[in-house]
Design a protein around this motif. Structure first.
Motif, short mmCIF file in Angstrom:
data_model
loop_
_atom_site.label_atom_id
_atom_site.label_comp_id
_atom_site.label_asym_id
_atom_site.label_seq_id
_atom_site.Cartn_x
_atom_site.Cartn_y
_atom_site.Cartn_z
N ASN A 206 0.83 -1.22 0.00
CA ASN A 206 0.00 0.00 0.00
C ASN A 206 0.86 1.27 0.00
OD1 ASN A 206 -2.56 -1.36 0.20
ND2 ASN A 206 -1.95 -1.91 2.28
N GLU A 207 2.16 1.12 0.28
CA GLU A 207 3.04 2.29 0.27
C GLU A 207 3.27 2.81 -1.15
OE1 GLU A 207 5.82 0.95 4.08
OE2 GLU A 207 6.66 0.89 2.07
N ILE A 208 3.06 1.94 -2.17
CA ILE A 208 3.36 2.36 -3.54
C ILE A 208 2.11 2.98 -4.15
CG2 ILE A 208 4.31 1.63 -5.77
CD1 ILE A 208 5.23 -0.93 -4.46
N ASN A 209 2.30 4.15 -4.75
CA ASN A 209 1.17 4.85 -5.38
C ASN A 209 1.15 4.47 -6.87
OD1 ASN A 209 -0.68 6.63 -6.39
ND2 ASN A 209 0.27 8.46 -5.54
N VAL A 210 0.33 3.46 -7.21
CA VAL A 210 0.32 2.97 -8.60
C VAL A 210 -0.94 3.41 -9.32
CG1 VAL A 210 1.75 0.96 -8.11
CG2 VAL A 210 -0.73 0.74 -8.04
N SER A 211 -0.84 3.41 -10.65
CA SER A 211 -2.01 3.77 -11.49
C SER A 211 -2.98 2.59 -11.51
CB SER A 211 -1.54 4.07 -12.90
OG SER A 211 -0.95 2.89 -13.44
N GLY A 212 -4.17 2.84 -12.05
CA GLY A 212 -5.21 1.80 -12.09
C GLY A 212 -4.75 0.50 -12.73
N GLY A 213 -4.09 0.62 -13.90
CA GLY A 213 -3.63 -0.57 -14.61
C GLY A 213 -2.53 -1.30 -13.85
N GLY A 214 -1.74 -0.55 -13.09
CA GLY A 214 -0.66 -1.16 -12.32
C GLY A 214 -1.17 -1.98 -11.14
N GLN A 215 -2.40 -1.66 -10.70
CA GLN A 215 -2.96 -2.34 -9.53
C GLN A 215 -3.11 -3.84 -9.78
OE1 GLN A 215 -3.38 -0.30 -6.67
NE2 GLN A 215 -3.35 -2.36 -5.85
N LEU A 216 -3.43 -4.22 -11.02
CA LEU A 216 -3.57 -5.65 -11.36
C LEU A 216 -2.24 -6.38 -11.20
CD1 LEU A 216 -5.86 -5.34 -14.51
CD2 LEU A 216 -6.48 -6.42 -12.34
N PHE A 217 -1.15 -5.68 -11.56
CA PHE A 217 0.17 -6.29 -11.39
C PHE A 217 0.50 -6.43 -9.90
CE2 PHE A 217 4.73 -6.25 -10.79
CZ PHE A 217 5.13 -7.27 -11.66
N ILE A 218 0.18 -5.39 -9.13
CA ILE A 218 0.42 -5.43 -7.68
C ILE A 218 -0.31 -6.62 -7.06
CG2 ILE A 218 -0.10 -4.21 -5.49
CD1 ILE A 218 2.28 -2.92 -6.84
N ASP A 219 -1.55 -6.88 -7.52
CA ASP A 219 -2.32 -8.00 -6.97
C ASP A 219 -1.62 -9.34 -7.22
OD1 ASP A 219 -4.21 -6.34 -5.97
OD2 ASP A 219 -5.60 -6.53 -7.66
N LYS A 220 -0.83 -9.41 -8.31
CA LYS A 220 -0.14 -10.68 -8.62
C LYS A 220 1.07 -10.92 -7.72
CE LYS A 220 -1.47 -10.82 -13.49
NZ LYS A 220 -1.01 -10.64 -14.85
N ILE A 221 1.57 -9.86 -7.09
CA ILE A 221 2.80 -10.05 -6.29
C ILE A 221 2.53 -9.96 -4.79
CG2 ILE A 221 4.36 -9.30 -8.14
CD1 ILE A 221 4.58 -6.57 -6.76
N ARG A 222 1.23 -10.06 -4.44
CA ARG A 222 0.89 -10.06 -3.00
C ARG A 222 1.26 -11.40 -2.39
NH1 ARG A 222 -1.89 -5.75 -1.66
NH2 ARG A 222 -3.03 -4.58 -3.23
N LYS A 223 1.63 -11.37 -1.10
CA LYS A 223 1.93 -12.60 -0.38
C LYS A 223 0.65 -13.40 -0.25
CE LYS A 223 5.18 -14.30 2.79
NZ LYS A 223 5.74 -15.16 1.75
N ASN A 224 0.77 -14.69 -0.48
CA ASN A 224 -0.42 -15.53 -0.52
C ASN A 224 -0.24 -16.72 0.43
OD1 ASN A 224 -2.18 -17.73 -1.67
ND2 ASN A 224 -2.72 -16.01 -2.99
N PRO A 225 -1.29 -17.11 1.15
CA PRO A 225 -1.14 -18.25 2.07
C PRO A 225 -0.60 -19.50 1.37
CG PRO A 225 -3.27 -17.20 2.39
CD PRO A 225 -2.64 -16.53 1.21
N ASP A 226 -0.92 -19.69 0.06
CA ASP A 226 -0.42 -20.86 -0.69
C ASP A 226 1.10 -20.84 -0.80
OD1 ASP A 226 -3.04 -21.23 -1.01
OD2 ASP A 226 -3.04 -21.46 -3.19
N HIS A 227 1.67 -19.63 -0.81
CA HIS A 227 3.13 -19.49 -0.96
C HIS A 227 3.82 -19.39 0.39
CE1 HIS A 227 3.21 -17.82 -5.32
NE2 HIS A 227 2.90 -19.08 -5.25
N HIS A 228 3.05 -19.53 1.44
CA HIS A 228 3.56 -19.26 2.79
C HIS A 228 4.40 -20.44 3.26
CE1 HIS A 228 3.83 -16.97 6.30
NE2 HIS A 228 2.93 -17.58 7.03
N LYS A 229 5.72 -20.37 3.00
CA LYS A 229 6.60 -21.49 3.37
C LYS A 229 7.17 -21.27 4.75
CE LYS A 229 8.01 -21.92 -1.47
NZ LYS A 229 7.58 -20.64 -2.00
N LYS A 230 7.58 -22.37 5.36
CA LYS A 230 8.28 -22.27 6.64
C LYS A 230 9.67 -21.72 6.36
CE LYS A 230 5.19 -24.06 9.38
NZ LYS A 230 4.13 -23.15 8.97
N GLY A 231 10.35 -21.32 7.40
CA GLY A 231 11.68 -20.74 7.19
C GLY A 231 11.54 -19.24 7.18
N SER A 232 12.65 -18.55 7.36
CA SER A 232 12.53 -17.10 7.49
C SER A 232 13.56 -16.40 6.63
CB SER A 232 12.73 -16.74 8.96
OG SER A 232 12.64 -15.37 9.12
#
Length: 937
Positions: A386-412
């Motif tokens: 949410n810190e990045i101020n993106v245009s409307g079309g860029g929002q779809l790309f942002i949605d693709k790089i959100r952290k997702n529970p499916d990708h939530h691996k153990k380890g840090s």
């Protein structure tokens, strides 16, 4: 060499946007910069050969008198053409300035200017991706660039030159690896930034740069996590008022004692220590935020536990972090460890981002967003997208790089920002979150919340809205069709076609599996289309008996949809998901390592499969789970069928849900609910009941002293027609005249509140036709384009402006200082009885034998009325007037309850003519007072 490159930084002021439609230039300024130093400047008024429109005069402060002795553009054309030769053309929104200038050159008989251009809007978006706005004035203020008179070409051109320089300096601070990525991907941009990035690379490669404050993941540079400074100073709570006064006076210059703030502090201190639950209605002006922060921090430090503070909007979260917490640290003389916690999807998935970078064909919006993310990764402490101020079309790309529970691996991994936030909250004194996250995580019983020793729910009345939002489902035809379109068939150019091609070419997935997938996709979309057709037919049948507006609205159960068909859609989607996941498994199982470009195709396939998983649960929730405590309705715009189909499912009440969340912590920890609007005069527990708070929990009302509201007045216009006894057109004529006269008396800065979008639109149209407010800028919700926040920002930009809005506009809108002179309430803010969510709640109350007007309609309207007034006075120096045009406040028995909800201010009932005279007198006095204050200062 770029260093000796000549830049021509240009700004124009014009009578409008289109030279083809006869708009002309009224001022031009050019700044020539070489070696990052300003060599010369040129500025001149231009005679446009026409009158300057009033709104342009308001925006630029350039009047017809300023340009009356100026020469036309033709007289300057050759000088200007010569000046910008052999330069890179630079402007803030270069496409506008350059195309306008080219049209003027053509008109003056000169050839088209040839050369490269740099758009500082595009550049600033990349270099300062977290700026709240990319308007020149806002960037200048953020970057300490002098700009005293925005929208004057000479000042704007100089500010743009300084902005270009700041962008260059900031570019040189970035890691080499980031600049390399920027350069590589910049050839798709609209202006020639690749040359600038290349020059920065040349310089960086010659210097030994210090990059130890970054960590690296493949070719991404990421800011290293700052070391947390801890330190637990022993703090004592100042118990008596004398202690508090001494405590604050030693830390805060010109400290003003506010007894209500002290009372709030004590109430919260007791609530936390005695593990009690309490509600505090705290009006503007008592210092609510410090009132709850100070006891919370001292309590957390003493107990070596945490206090969780939850609020409603991101704006309030940021305000707490950047403004209020530093004040508390200064006052207490010690560091406060604060953790801002948001839901997983707010954070970037760095691995996913790095994989997506391998795709070749990005749209312009995606490219720009990628460059913003690359720069932002070198600066962000939180990884919160949410810190990045993106245009409307860029929002779809942002949605693709959100952290997702499916990708939530153990380890840090050191770049896992979500884990970072959880780790930081382990050592925090104060955990700040928002209502939506709190609801989600308390529901999931996230372990972090086991360590909370006290709860402060700020903007508590909004917790109801957040709970409704958490439980609501919205089905949108266009969103479903978009996803189907992204997946598509093997014969099309989309995700399945790419997956199909690579799978067969590399023999990763059997042909039979792929054929089955495609067949199932076609069956699924066919059943979906049949259902949509049924909905449309059902709506048309049902709406024959209702008033024929452009919008059809019906409750879902009234449409008698075929349940077998509804179930076949969800079954079909589920079967497709199973086949899609199986195909992804086959693709991954091959011994041969997957090539990076094929891995990207697989990731895209998994992404859209996950989207379909979310869609199938949405389908079942909306169409197949008949919730007893919820209402479901369909809306269609007759002008766009089936594209406009939307189905809403909202809970009728959320108190049981909220109660269930808080019951496990009640009596174990203090819970403080606070807000500026928690009560209405004859129904003190209206909000408390909706929150499911028990009757024995006290509500403490803290009101700012009467002197705080000395600048406020209220007027009731008692000669407006009764809406019941005149035609709608006649009523709209009357209110248009009243609004026009009030706005002229206060010289604009007015909010006008309606309850109906239809009436708002007709009133605005009539006012525009009358031309009585032609020298004012009018903004209208639902008429002027843009979001609520955008309308508000536009409204604040002009001195002579009016904002027309409906009920929803007043939630959480803030216009400090001189921003607002009057709030005009056209109709008391009752909900429309036909609004489906309200209708469902009314029916539910009636079924329980309760009166829907006194138990729902009236208290809701009074809460909105209080919030409308609350916009007006935000500090003790503010002056403002509330005008009510609805006669019912005077003629109906419930009118007194609206007036009783206001603070102790002067309320006068007058005919329109007398009220306007009073208002003009009051406003002129206000002007004189302001001049006197300015003189003394």
């Amino acid at each position: 060499m770029m260093e000796s490159q000549k830049y021509a930084i240009v700004d124009l002021e014009t009578t409008g946007h289109s030279p083809a439609n006869g708009d002309r230039m009224i001022q031009i300024a050019i700044v020539i910069m070489k070696n990052w130093c300003i060599e010369k400047t040129f500025t001149s008024f231009i005679h446009p050969g026409q009158a300057i429109p009033l709104f342009v005069q308001d925006l630029t402060n350039i009047t017809d008198i300023d340009v009356q002795d100026a020469l036309p553009f033709e007289s300057h054309a050759e000088t200007i053409y010569e000046m910008i030769q052999d330069s890179i053309f630079v402007a803030h929104n270069a496409d506008f300035d350059l195309s306008f200038l080219q049209a003027e050159f053509k008109r003056a008989g000169l050839p088209e200017w040839k050369g490269k251009k740099i758009d500082t809007v595009e550049l600033a978006k990349i270099i300062f991706p977290s700026s709240l706005s990319f308007k020149l004035g806002d960037l200048a203020s953020d970057l300490n660039i002098p700009l005293d008179n925005a929208h004057r070409a000479d000042n704007d051109a100089k500010a743009t030159a300084h902005l270009l320089q700041k962008c260059w300096e900031e570019l040189l601070t970035l890691p080499i690896i980031t600049i390399e990525q920027l350069h590589k991907k910049s050839f798709q941009l609209k202006s020639n930034l690749s040359q600038l990035f290349f020059e920065a690379l040349q310089i960086k490669r010659k210097t030994t740069s210090n990059e130890e404050h970054n960590i690296y993941y493949r070719k991404l540079a990421i800011k290293k996590k700052a070391e947390l400074k801890t330190g637990n100073k022993q703090l004592e709570y100042p118990q008596s008022n004398a202690d508090k006064i001494a405590f604050f006076q030693s830390k805060i210059p010109n400290f003003e004692e506010r007894p209500q703030q002290f009372q709030m502090m004590d109430t919260i201190w007791d609530g936390l220590n005695l593990k009690k639950e309490v509600m505090i209605e705290a009006s503007t002006g008592i210092g609510k935020t410090i009132g709850y922060l100070l006891p919370s921090v001292i309590y957390a430090k003493q107990q070596q536990g945490k206090v969780c503070i939850s609020t409603y909007t991101s704006h309030l979260l940021e305000q707490l972090l950047t403004e209020e917490i530093p004040k508390i640290e200064k006052t207490l003389g010690c560091r406060v460890n604060v953790s801002l916690l948001k839901g997983m999807k707010n954070y970037i998935d760095v691995v996913q981002f790095e994989q997506l970078l391998k795709i070749r064909d990005f749209s312009y919006d995606e490219t720009l967003t990628i460059l913003q993310v690359l720069v932002w990764l070198t600066k962000t402490e939180t990884g919160d997208l949410n810190e990045i101020n993106v245009s409307g079309g860029g929002q779809l790309f942002i949605d693709k790089i959100r952290k997702n529970p499916d990708h939530h691996k153990k380890g840090s991994e050191p770049f896992d920002f979500y884990k970072r936030a959880i780790e930081e909250s382990e050592t925090a004194d104060i955990v700040i979150t928002n209502h939506a996250m709190l609801l989600a995580d308390m529901e999931r019983r996230e372990p972090i919340f086991d360590q909370i020793r006290g709860w402060i729910i700020d903007e508590a009345h909004q917790f109801i809205q957040a709970a409704v939002g958490r439980d609501e489902s919205i089905f949108s035809f266009t969103k479903w069709k978009y996803i189907f379109g992204q997946i598509g068939l093997s014969s099309e150019n989309n995700v399945f076609a790419n997956f199909h091609r690579v799978s067969l070419k590399k023999q990763r997935v059997s042909k039979q599996s792929l054929n089955q997938l495609e067949k199932k996709f076609m069956q699924m979309t066919k059943a979906f289309d049949e259902t949509m057709n049924q909905i449309v037919q059902g709506m048309k049948q049902h709406s024959k008996s209702t008033k024929s507006y452009t919008k059809y609205t019906s409750f879902l159960q009234e449409l008698n949809l075929n349940e077998t068909l509804l179930k076949s859609v969800s079954k079909g989607i589920q079967q497709w998901i199973d086949l899609a996941e199986d195909a992804a498994r086959q693709f991954s199982q091959e011994v041969e390592e997957i090539a990076p470009e094929h891995l990207v195709i697989l990731e895209q396939w998994k992404y859209w499969t996950r989207e379909m998983k979310m869609k199938v649960s949405e389908w079942e929730d909306v169409f197949l789970n008949d919730g007893v405590d919820s209402s479901t309705w369909v809306e269609i715009d007759r002008r766009n069928i089936p594209g406009s189909i939307q189905v809403y499912k909202k809970p009728i009440q959320v108190k049981d849900h909220i109660r269930k969340l808080f019951d496990p912590v009640r009596n174990h920890h203090g819970i403080i609910w606070t807000s500026g609007t928690l009560t209405v005069p004859n129904n003190k527990r209206f909000i408390a009941d909706q929150l499911g708070i028990r009757d024995e929990v006290p509500i403490i009302n803290l009101q700012a002293p009467p002197t705080y509201y000395s600048g406020a007045k209220a007027y009731i216009v008692n000669d407006m027609p009764d809406i019941q006894s005149v035609s709608q057109h006649r009523y709209i004529e009357s209110i248009s005249m009243a609004i026009t006269r009030i706005v002229r008396s206060t010289e604009g800065r007015s909010f006008v509140l309606f309850t109906s979008q239809d009436m708002l639109k007709k009133t605005v149209e009539l006012i525009q036709e009358s031309e009585l407010l032609n020298d004012y800028v009018l903004f209208a919700q639902g008429v002027t384009g843009g979001s609520r926040m955008r309308l508000l920002k536009s409204f604040q930009k002009f001195n002579h402006s009016v904002l027309f809005g409906t009920n929803s506009f007043w939630e959480g809108v803030d216009v400090p200082g001189d921003g607002l002179a009057s709030v005009i309430i056209v109709r008391l803010p009752f909900s429309s009885p036909d609004e489906p969510s309200f209708k469902a709640k009314s029916m539910d109350l009636q079924a329980k034998g309760l009166n829907a007007f006194t138990n729902l309609s009236l208290p809701e309207a009074i809460i909105r009325f209080k919030q409308g007034f609350g916009r007006l006075i935000r500090s003790s120096k503010d002056k403002g007037v509330l005008v009510v045009l609805d006669r019912r406040i005077d003629t109906k028995s419930y009118g007194k309850e609206f007036l009783d909800s206001l603070p102790p201010i002067s309320i006068q009932k007058l005919p329109l003519q007398n009220m306007v005279l009073e208002l003009e007198h009051w406003y002129n006095n206000k002007h004189e007072e302001r001049k006197q204050v300015d003189k003394n200062e």
